[in-house]
Design an enzyme around this catalytic site. Structure first.
Site, PDB file in Angstrom:
ATOM      1  N   GLN A   1       0.908  -1.104   0.115  1.00  0.00           N
ATOM      2  CA  GLN A   1      -0.048   0.026  -0.046  1.00  0.00           C
ATOM      3  C   GLN A   1       0.820   1.154   0.034  1.00  0.00           C
ATOM      4  O   GLN A   1       0.340   2.329  -0.046  1.00  0.00           O
ATOM      5  CB  GLN A   1      -0.761  -0.009   1.330  1.00  0.00           C
ATOM      6  CG  GLN A   1      -1.918  -1.176   1.398  1.00  0.00           C
ATOM      7  CD  GLN A   1      -2.412  -1.497   2.606  1.00  0.00           C
ATOM      8  OE1 GLN A   1      -3.428  -0.793   2.984  1.00  0.00           O
ATOM      9  NE2 GLN A   1      -1.908  -2.163   3.482  1.00  0.00           N
ATOM     10  N   ASN A   2       2.182   1.101   0.165  1.00  0.00           N
ATOM     11  CA  ASN A   2       3.110   2.238   0.100  1.00  0.00           C
ATOM     12  C   ASN A   2       3.474   2.678  -1.112  1.00  0.00           C
ATOM     13  O   ASN A   2       3.448   1.955  -2.344  1.00  0.00           O
ATOM     14  CB  ASN A   2       4.423   1.725   0.841  1.00  0.00           C
ATOM     15  CG  ASN A   2       4.191   1.190   2.215  1.00  0.00           C
ATOM     16  OD1 ASN A   2       3.177   1.490   2.696  1.00  0.00           O
ATOM     17  ND2 ASN A   2       4.984   0.503   2.766  1.00  0.00           N
TER      18      ASN A   2
ATOM     19  N   HIS B   1      -1.498   1.562  -4.082  1.00  0.00           N
ATOM     20  CA  HIS B   1      -1.841   2.959  -4.048  1.00  0.00           C
ATOM     21  C   HIS B   1      -0.851   3.728  -5.095  1.00  0.00           C
ATOM     22  O   HIS B   1      -0.792   4.941  -4.806  1.00  0.00           O
ATOM     23  CB  HIS B   1      -1.961   3.265  -2.676  1.00  0.00           C
ATOM     24  CG  HIS B   1      -2.936   2.482  -1.819  1.00  0.00           C
ATOM     25  ND1 HIS B   1      -3.062   2.451  -0.375  1.00  0.00           N
ATOM     26  CD2 HIS B   1      -3.876   1.834  -2.157  1.00  0.00           C
ATOM     27  CE1 HIS B   1      -3.993   1.592  -0.059  1.00  0.00           C
ATOM     28  NE2 HIS B   1      -4.470   1.091  -1.137  1.00  0.00           N
TER      29      HIS B   1
ATOM     30  N   CYS C   1       0.190  11.288 -17.255  1.00  0.00           N
ATOM     31  CA  CYS C   1      -0.402  12.531 -17.966  1.00  0.00           C
ATOM     32  C   CYS C   1      -2.122  12.425 -17.484  1.00  0.00           C
ATOM     33  O   CYS C   1      -2.884  11.293 -17.924  1.00  0.00           O
ATOM     34  CB  CYS C   1      -0.280  12.220 -19.262  1.00  0.00           C
ATOM     35  SG  CYS C   1      -1.030  13.626 -20.214  1.00  0.00           S
TER      36      CYS C   1
ATOM     37  N   CYS D   1      -3.622  11.892 -21.604  1.00  0.00           N
ATOM     38  CA  CYS D   1      -3.525  10.769 -22.482  1.00  0.00           C
ATOM     39  C   CYS D   1      -3.244   9.440 -21.629  1.00  0.00           C
ATOM     40  O   CYS D   1      -3.084   8.407 -22.205  1.00  0.00           O
ATOM     41  CB  CYS D   1      -2.585  10.811 -23.642  1.00  0.00           C
ATOM     42  SG  CYS D   1      -1.040  11.075 -22.941  1.00  0.00           S
TER      43      CYS D   1
ATOM     44  N   CYS E   1       3.493  16.548 -20.212  1.00  0.00           N
ATOM     45  CA  CYS E   1       3.712  15.232 -20.834  1.00  0.00           C
ATOM     46  C   CYS E   1       4.390  15.314 -22.318  1.00  0.00           C
ATOM     47  O   CYS E   1       4.124  15.979 -22.994  1.00  0.00           O
ATOM     48  CB  CYS E   1       2.086  14.775 -21.183  1.00  0.00           C
ATOM     49  SG  CYS E   1       2.207  13.077 -22.136  1.00  0.00           S
TER      50      CYS E   1
ATOM     51  N   CYS F   1       1.631  14.324 -25.418  1.00  0.00           N
ATOM     52  CA  CYS F   1       0.768  15.357 -25.751  1.00  0.00           C
ATOM     53  C   CYS F   1       0.673  16.544 -25.182  1.00  0.00           C
ATOM     54  O   CYS F   1      -0.252  17.372 -25.513  1.00  0.00           O
ATOM     55  CB  CYS F   1      -0.743  14.714 -25.463  1.00  0.00           C
ATOM     56  SG  CYS F   1      -1.142  14.583 -23.948  1.00  0.00           S
TER      57      CYS F   1
ATOM     58  N   ASN G   1       3.388  -6.730  13.544  1.00  0.00           N
ATOM     59  CA  ASN G   1       3.240  -5.641  13.873  1.00  0.00           C
ATOM     60  C   ASN G   1       3.372  -5.381  15.339  1.00  0.00           C
ATOM     61  O   ASN G   1       3.349  -6.265  16.269  1.00  0.00           O
ATOM     62  CB  ASN G   1       1.702  -5.328  13.376  1.00  0.00           C
ATOM     63  CG  ASN G   1       1.123  -3.998  13.526  1.00  0.00           C
ATOM     64  OD1 ASN G   1       1.507  -3.193  14.220  1.00  0.00           O
ATOM     65  ND2 ASN G   1       0.243  -3.614  12.120  1.00  0.00           N
TER      66      ASN G   1
HETATM   67  P1  NAD Z   1      -1.758   2.520   9.014  1.00  0.00           P
HETATM   68  O1  NAD Z   1      -0.942   4.212   9.385  1.00  0.00           O
HETATM   69  O2  NAD Z   1      -3.183   2.849   8.789  1.00  0.00           O
HETATM   70  O3  NAD Z   1      -1.163   1.559   9.860  1.00  0.00           O
HETATM   71  C1  NAD Z   1       0.316   1.497   9.842  1.00  0.00           C
HETATM   72  C2  NAD Z   1       0.363   0.208  10.705  1.00  0.00           C
HETATM   73  O4  NAD Z   1       1.959  -0.029  11.055  1.00  0.00           O
HETATM   74  C3  NAD Z   1       0.093   0.097  12.322  1.00  0.00           C
HETATM   75  O5  NAD Z   1      -0.706  -0.986  12.437  1.00  0.00           O
HETATM   76  C4  NAD Z   1       1.274   0.300  13.280  1.00  0.00           C
HETATM   77  O6  NAD Z   1       0.999  -0.334  14.453  1.00  0.00           O
HETATM   78  C5  NAD Z   1       2.123  -0.449  12.448  1.00  0.00           C
HETATM   79  N1  NAD Z   1       3.496  -0.298  12.458  1.00  0.00           N
HETATM   80  C6  NAD Z   1       3.985   1.016  13.311  1.00  0.00           C
HETATM   81  N2  NAD Z   1       5.649   0.776  13.159  1.00  0.00           N
HETATM   82  C7  NAD Z   1       5.594  -0.254  12.835  1.00  0.00           C
HETATM   83  C8  NAD Z   1       6.879  -1.100  12.605  1.00  0.00           C
HETATM   84  N3  NAD Z   1       8.215  -0.556  12.916  1.00  0.00           N
HETATM   85  N4  NAD Z   1       7.093  -2.419  11.990  1.00  0.00           N
HETATM   86  C9  NAD Z   1       5.797  -2.859  11.610  1.00  0.00           C
HETATM   87  N5  NAD Z   1       4.496  -2.260  11.820  1.00  0.00           N
HETATM   88  C10 NAD Z   1       4.716  -0.975  12.344  1.00  0.00           C
HETATM   89  O7  NAD Z   1      -1.102   2.363   7.383  1.00  0.00           O
HETATM   90  P2  NAD Z   1      -1.391   1.579   6.258  1.00  0.00           P
HETATM   91  O8  NAD Z   1      -2.586   0.349   7.056  1.00  0.00           O
HETATM   92  O9  NAD Z   1      -0.314   1.260   5.330  1.00  0.00           O
HETATM   93  O10 NAD Z   1      -2.917   2.552   5.553  1.00  0.00           O
HETATM   94  C11 NAD Z   1      -2.562   3.649   5.545  1.00  0.00           C
HETATM   95  C12 NAD Z   1      -2.331   4.291   3.824  1.00  0.00           C
HETATM   96  O11 NAD Z   1      -1.171   5.327   3.945  1.00  0.00           O
HETATM   97  C13 NAD Z   1      -1.611   3.513   2.820  1.00  0.00           C
HETATM   98  O12 NAD Z   1      -2.918   3.504   1.713  1.00  0.00           O
HETATM   99  C14 NAD Z   1      -0.568   3.907   2.327  1.00  0.00           C
HETATM  100  O13 NAD Z   1      -0.600   4.203   0.787  1.00  0.00           O
HETATM  101  C15 NAD Z   1      -0.359   5.284   2.958  1.00  0.00           C
HETATM  102  N6  NAD Z   1       1.033   5.826   3.229  1.00  0.00           N
HETATM  103  C16 NAD Z   1       1.980   5.124   2.837  1.00  0.00           C
HETATM  104  C17 NAD Z   1       3.409   5.355   3.442  1.00  0.00           C
HETATM  105  C18 NAD Z   1       4.672   4.967   2.419  1.00  0.00           C
HETATM  106  O14 NAD Z   1       4.704   4.966   1.352  1.00  0.00           O
HETATM  107  N7  NAD Z   1       5.578   4.651   3.017  1.00  0.00           N
HETATM  108  C19 NAD Z   1       3.443   6.248   4.336  1.00  0.00           C
HETATM  109  C20 NAD Z   1       2.301   6.785   4.780  1.00  0.00           C
HETATM  110  C21 NAD Z   1       1.132   6.350   4.363  1.00  0.00           C
END
Ligand code: NAD
Length: 269
Positions: A108-109, A126, A134, A137, A176, A179, A242
């Site tokens: 999700q990062n 995500h 773009c 296009c 872009c 285009c 976690n």
């Molecule tokens: P969230 O903030 O809802 O949950 C984070 C989770 O990580 C919690 O359960 C927490 O207990 C746990 N956590 C904290 N430190 C940790 C560690 N050291 N090791 C393991 N787990 C740990 O985040 P989510 O569930 O990813 O959802 C949030 C949204 O935020 C996602 O859609 C994401 O796209 C976005 N996001 C991305 C980034 C990134 O790209 N690094 C950063 C912030 C938010």
């Protein structure tokens, strides 16, 4: 204190099986200095998600106060372009490289830390901060840290003068090459649809998985939060790492309470 029996059980399970799906959330990158979404130092504690996490909110904010949007972009880019993979990311890459497992990382990062660590099959549900799209296009361009560092120099320069903010602020987003349309960051803002191809590939990986690792996600975000249940229903062993219990913890086969950077190197030595 992490229970050694659970570590041993998780390690043996991973080494016995071949097809492994991994769901990661912002928690895996916390030890790399990227704040989690909902954590105390999280981005959305400083900037409201309605104003800064949606396209209409950003456009409105920009019209009202362009300096604030430029500062927000700079804050965000500074954190993401400096971050390096931590031992958690590196352990996941080891699963693929040293142990030759068939690993799909479903993240999700929007950061690039799984790729830098060395995982080759990463599905970004995500989107990707290191990619532009773009709006006219749909053309996509991968960008690297150097590109973003140069872009940050441009932003700092614009911020140095109120006149530049007015004059150059409107041309902040690149054009872009195909285009001439505006290129936006290829990330999923609140209220936007997920990339369908990545989502379909994630379902395929989860359905094929014998083991699913769930790391650093609170499970608040749909549809990523359905994947661990789907894996479990299909008979996979689900292992969660976690520091806090989540909505998954009662359902999983093995819950290891601890930080990704400390636990993963012990279950993937
Ligand atoms: P969230 O903030 O809802 O949950 C984070 C989770 O990580 C919690 O359960 C927490 O207990 C746990 N956590 C904290 N430190 C940790 C560690 N050291 N090791 C393991 N787990 C740990 O985040 P989510 O569930 O990813 O959802 C949030 C949204 O935020 C996602 O859609 C994401 O796209 C976005 N996001 C991305 C980034 C990134 O790209 N690094 C950063 C912030 C938010």
């Amino acid at each position: 204190m992490v229970d050694q029996k659970l570590i041993d059980l998780a390690r043996e399970t991973l080494l016995k099986k071949t097809n492994i799906a991994v769901l990661t959330g912002s928690g895996i990158s916390a030890e790399s200095g990227i704040p989690t979404f909902r954590g105390e130092d999280g981005l959305w504690k400083k900037y409201s998600p309605e104003e800064f996490g949606t396209v209409p909110g950003l456009l409105l904010q920009f019209a009202k106060n362009p300096r604030r949007i430029i500062e927000f972009a700079l804050n965000l880019l500074e954190v993401f372009t400096k971050a390096q993979p931590n031992p958690g990311h590196i352990a996941l890459a080891r699963l693929e490289q040293k142990y030759r497992k068939n690993v799909t990382i479903i993240t999700q990062n929007i950061d690039d830390l799984h790729e830098i660590a060395g995982n080759t099959n990463v599905l970004k549900l995500h989107g990707d901060l290191f990619r532009l799209r773009c709006i006219k296009c749909g053309h996509r361009e991968k960008i690297d840290r150097e590109y973003l560092e140069n872009y940050m120099k441009k932003l700092r320069d614009i911020l140095s003068s109120p006149l530049k903010i007015v004059k150059e602020g409107k041309e902040l987003l690149p054009r872009c090459p195909e285009c001439g349309g505006i290129m936006r960051p290829d990330v999923v803002f609140f209220g936007e649809a997920l990339p369908q191809k990545e989502l379909s590939l994630a379902y395929i990986a989860v359905d094929a998985a014998e083991v699913m690792l769930v790391i650093g996600t609170s499970g608040e975000v749909y549809p990523a939060n359905t994947l661990p249940y789907r894996a479990k229903q299909n008979g996979a062993t689900v292992i969660e790492v976690n520091p806090q219990r989540t909505i998954f913890s009662d359902m999983v086969d093995i819950f290891i309470e601890g930080k990704a950077g400390e636990v993963l190197p012990r279950i993937i030595p």
